[in-house]
Design a protein around this motif. Structure first.
Motif, PDB file in Angstrom:
ATOM      1  N   TRP A  64       0.787  -1.231   0.000  1.00 26.51           N
ATOM      2  CA  TRP A  64       0.000   0.000   0.000  1.00 26.51           C
ATOM      3  C   TRP A  64       0.821   1.284   0.000  1.00 26.51           C
ATOM      4  N   SER A  65       2.137   1.190   0.046  1.00 29.01           N
ATOM      5  CA  SER A  65       2.956   2.396   0.214  1.00 29.01           C
ATOM      6  C   SER A  65       2.803   3.386  -0.934  1.00 29.01           C
ATOM      7  N   SER A  66       2.654   2.894  -2.159  1.00 26.13           N
ATOM      8  CA  SER A  66       2.541   3.807  -3.297  1.00 26.13           C
ATOM      9  C   SER A  66       1.312   4.714  -3.158  1.00 26.13           C
ATOM     10  N   LEU A  67       0.197   4.123  -2.753  1.00 23.54           N
ATOM     11  CA  LEU A  67      -1.008   4.931  -2.559  1.00 23.54           C
ATOM     12  C   LEU A  67      -0.897   5.780  -1.302  1.00 23.54           C
ATOM     13  N   MET A  68      -0.409   5.196  -0.202  1.00 24.28           N
ATOM     14  CA  MET A  68      -0.336   5.937   1.055  1.00 24.28           C
ATOM     15  C   MET A  68       0.631   7.111   0.968  1.00 24.28           C
ATOM     16  N   ARG A  69       1.625   7.008   0.106  1.00 25.21           N
ATOM     17  CA  ARG A  69       2.551   8.136  -0.092  1.00 25.21           C
ATOM     18  C   ARG A  69       1.789   9.333  -0.682  1.00 25.21           C
ATOM     19  N   GLN A  70       0.896   9.056  -1.618  1.00 25.05           N
ATOM     20  CA  GLN A  70       0.094  10.130  -2.217  1.00 25.05           C
ATOM     21  C   GLN A  70      -0.947  10.663  -1.223  1.00 25.05           C
ATOM     22  N   VAL A  71      -1.479   9.776  -0.410  1.00 27.62           N
ATOM     23  CA  VAL A  71      -2.417  10.208   0.626  1.00 27.62           C
ATOM     24  C   VAL A  71      -1.728  11.137   1.614  1.00 27.62           C
ATOM     25  N   ALA A  72      -0.535  10.769   2.042  1.00 20.97           N
ATOM     26  CA  ALA A  72       0.217  11.597   2.990  1.00 20.97           C
ATOM     27  C   ALA A  72       0.544  12.959   2.386  1.00 20.97           C
ATOM     28  N   ALA A  73       0.816  12.995   1.082  1.00 23.81           N
ATOM     29  CA  ALA A  73       1.142  14.258   0.426  1.00 23.81           C
ATOM     30  C   ALA A  73      -0.071  15.175   0.330  1.00 23.81           C
ATOM     31  N   ALA A  74      -1.250  14.593   0.119  1.00 28.49           N
ATOM     32  CA  ALA A  74      -2.462  15.398  -0.078  1.00 28.49           C
ATOM     33  C   ALA A  74      -3.178  15.739   1.223  1.00 28.49           C
ATOM     34  N   ALA A  75      -3.002  14.931   2.251  1.00 27.90           N
ATOM     35  CA  ALA A  75      -3.768  15.087   3.494  1.00 27.90           C
ATOM     36  C   ALA A  75      -3.660  16.472   4.128  1.00 27.90           C
ATOM     37  N   PRO A  76      -2.476  17.112   4.168  1.00 31.80           N
ATOM     38  CA  PRO A  76      -2.396  18.429   4.820  1.00 31.80           C
ATOM     39  C   PRO A  76      -3.256  19.495   4.143  1.00 31.80           C
ATOM     40  N   GLN A  77      -3.578  19.296   2.874  1.00 31.50           N
ATOM     41  CA  GLN A  77      -4.306  20.315   2.130  1.00 31.50           C
ATOM     42  C   GLN A  77      -5.785  20.001   1.923  1.00 31.50           C
ATOM     43  N   GLU A  78      -6.187  18.765   2.246  1.00 31.45           N
ATOM     44  CA  GLU A  78      -7.546  18.347   1.909  1.00 31.45           C
ATOM     45  C   GLU A  78      -8.171  17.570   3.068  1.00 31.45           C
ATOM     46  N   PRO A  79      -9.161  18.160   3.762  1.00 29.23           N
ATOM     47  CA  PRO A  79      -9.782  17.479   4.908  1.00 29.23           C
ATOM     48  C   PRO A  79     -10.345  16.110   4.573  1.00 29.23           C
ATOM     49  N   ALA A  80     -10.935  15.956   3.390  1.00 28.13           N
ATOM     50  CA  ALA A  80     -11.520  14.663   3.032  1.00 28.13           C
ATOM     51  C   ALA A  80     -10.442  13.593   2.922  1.00 28.13           C
ATOM     52  N   VAL A  81      -9.263  13.975   2.444  1.00 30.23           N
ATOM     53  CA  VAL A  81      -8.159  13.012   2.363  1.00 30.23           C
ATOM     54  C   VAL A  81      -7.668  12.668   3.767  1.00 30.23           C
ATOM     55  N   ARG A  82      -7.599  13.657   4.651  1.00 32.53           N
ATOM     56  CA  ARG A  82      -7.191  13.393   6.030  1.00 32.53           C
ATOM     57  C   ARG A  82      -8.147  12.412   6.696  1.00 32.53           C
ATOM     58  N   GLU A  83      -9.427  12.578   6.445  1.00 30.26           N
ATOM     59  CA  GLU A  83     -10.409  11.660   7.028  1.00 30.26           C
ATOM     60  C   GLU A  83     -10.194  10.236   6.527  1.00 30.26           C
ATOM     61  N   SER A  84      -9.892  10.099   5.232  1.00 29.22           N
ATOM     62  CA  SER A  84      -9.621   8.768   4.682  1.00 29.22           C
ATOM     63  C   SER A  84      -8.333   8.197   5.244  1.00 29.22           C
ATOM     64  N   GLN A  85      -7.332   9.039   5.399  1.00 29.07           N
ATOM     65  CA  GLN A  85      -6.066   8.595   5.985  1.00 29.07           C
ATOM     66  C   GLN A  85      -6.284   8.041   7.384  1.00 29.07           C
ATOM     67  N   GLU A  86      -7.186   8.681   8.129  1.00 31.34           N
ATOM     68  CA  GLU A  86      -7.466   8.236   9.493  1.00 31.34           C
ATOM     69  C   GLU A  86      -8.069   6.837   9.518  1.00 31.34           C
ATOM     70  N   ILE A  87      -8.783   6.451   8.463  1.00 32.27           N
ATOM     71  CA  ILE A  87      -9.320   5.094   8.388  1.00 32.27           C
ATOM     72  C   ILE A  87      -8.186   4.077   8.452  1.00 32.27           C
ATOM     73  N   ALA A  88      -7.157   4.318   7.636  1.00 35.04           N
ATOM     74  CA  ALA A  88      -6.005   3.416   7.633  1.00 35.04           C
ATOM     75  C   ALA A  88      -5.261   3.468   8.957  1.00 35.04           C
ATOM     76  N   HIS A  89      -5.111   4.671   9.512  1.00 36.09           N
ATOM     77  CA  HIS A  89      -4.397   4.812  10.775  1.00 36.09           C
ATOM     78  C   HIS A  89      -5.113   4.085  11.909  1.00 36.09           C
ATOM     79  N   ARG A  90      -6.432   4.238  11.969  1.00 34.14           N
ATOM     80  CA  ARG A  90      -7.189   3.581  13.048  1.00 34.14           C
ATOM     81  C   ARG A  90      -7.075   2.067  12.958  1.00 34.14           C
ATOM     82  N   ALA A  91      -7.130   1.538  11.741  1.00 28.27           N
ATOM     83  CA  ALA A  91      -7.045   0.086  11.577  1.00 28.27           C
ATOM     84  C   ALA A  91      -5.685  -0.426  12.036  1.00 28.27           C
ATOM     85  N   LEU A  92      -4.620   0.263  11.635  1.00 30.28           N
ATOM     86  CA  LEU A  92      -3.279  -0.161  12.050  1.00 30.28           C
ATOM     87  C   LEU A  92      -3.109   0.001  13.552  1.00 30.28           C
TER      88      LEU A  92
END
Length: 202
Positions: free
Chosen positions: A108-136
């Protein structure tokens, strides 16, 4: 019976269309980044109309959310959590946590790298990132709790969970692989060697 067969075929086609859209979105997010990817491009890659992309996924943010949710619901998740909660050797459990997080990062690193890059600028991406973070985090919390049940911890369970997160979250893997240039083999070997020193009584 004919009506039921028709419904079954429609449901199968709808699922195939959804998967094609998700695969197209993942491919383009990885190749171009979240912001550079357009819904029209996802539709063209998936060979559907743009309206279908919106209907199925709710646009880019909905597709990203669905992709990350799918990563938390793969067939192997139950087996991973069961192995964590039934482990009987602390060193083996830590080695398993290092191996399983390495394998998930590898996939998943290829996708998560793009998520990490976009998350600071986009609340919806941050919310999706939190899904992965909570599961881990949930899996690592279970690991810390199991180490505590085995009487193996040199630190409180809550601190053990924090230490596991600091070493096994995606950000930690990005530091080791991207910033330091470590291979995943080197990373896993280092984790297997040093985490017991940070966590265990012996």
């Amino acid at each position: 019976m004919v009506k039921e067969a028709g419904k079954g075929r429609r449901a199968e086609y709808a699922e195939q269309t959804r998967q094609a859209i998700l695969e197209a979105a993942r491919e383009l997010f990885v190749e171009q980044g979240y912001f550079a990817t357009k819904v029209d491009e996802i539709a063209r890659t998936a060979r559907v109309a743009p309206a279908t992309v919106y209907a199925v996924g709710g646009g880019k943010s909905g597709l990203l959310r669905a992709l990350l949710l799918s990563g938390t619901e793969t067939d192997d998740i139950d087996g991973i959590l069961t192995r964590i909660t039934t482990a009987d050797d602390p060193h083996d459990l830590i080695a398993y946590l290092a191996r399983s997080t390495r394998e998930k990062f590898e996939g998943w690193s290829s996708l998560m790298r793009q998520v990490a890059a976009a998350a600071p600028q986009e609340p919806a991406v941050r919310e999706s990132q939190e899904i992965a973070h909570r599961a881990l985090r949930h899996g690592l919390d279970l690991g810390a709790r199991r180490l505590g049940e085995l009487g193996a911890l040199a630190v409180p369970v809550e601190r053990a969970a924090d230490i596991l997160w600091l070493n096994l979250c995606n950000a930690a893997y990005f530091i080791r692989t991207d910033d330091l240039g470590w291979s995943l083999d080197e990373s896993e070997q280092w984790l297997t060697r040093t985490l017991p020193q940070q966590l265990l009584t012996a």
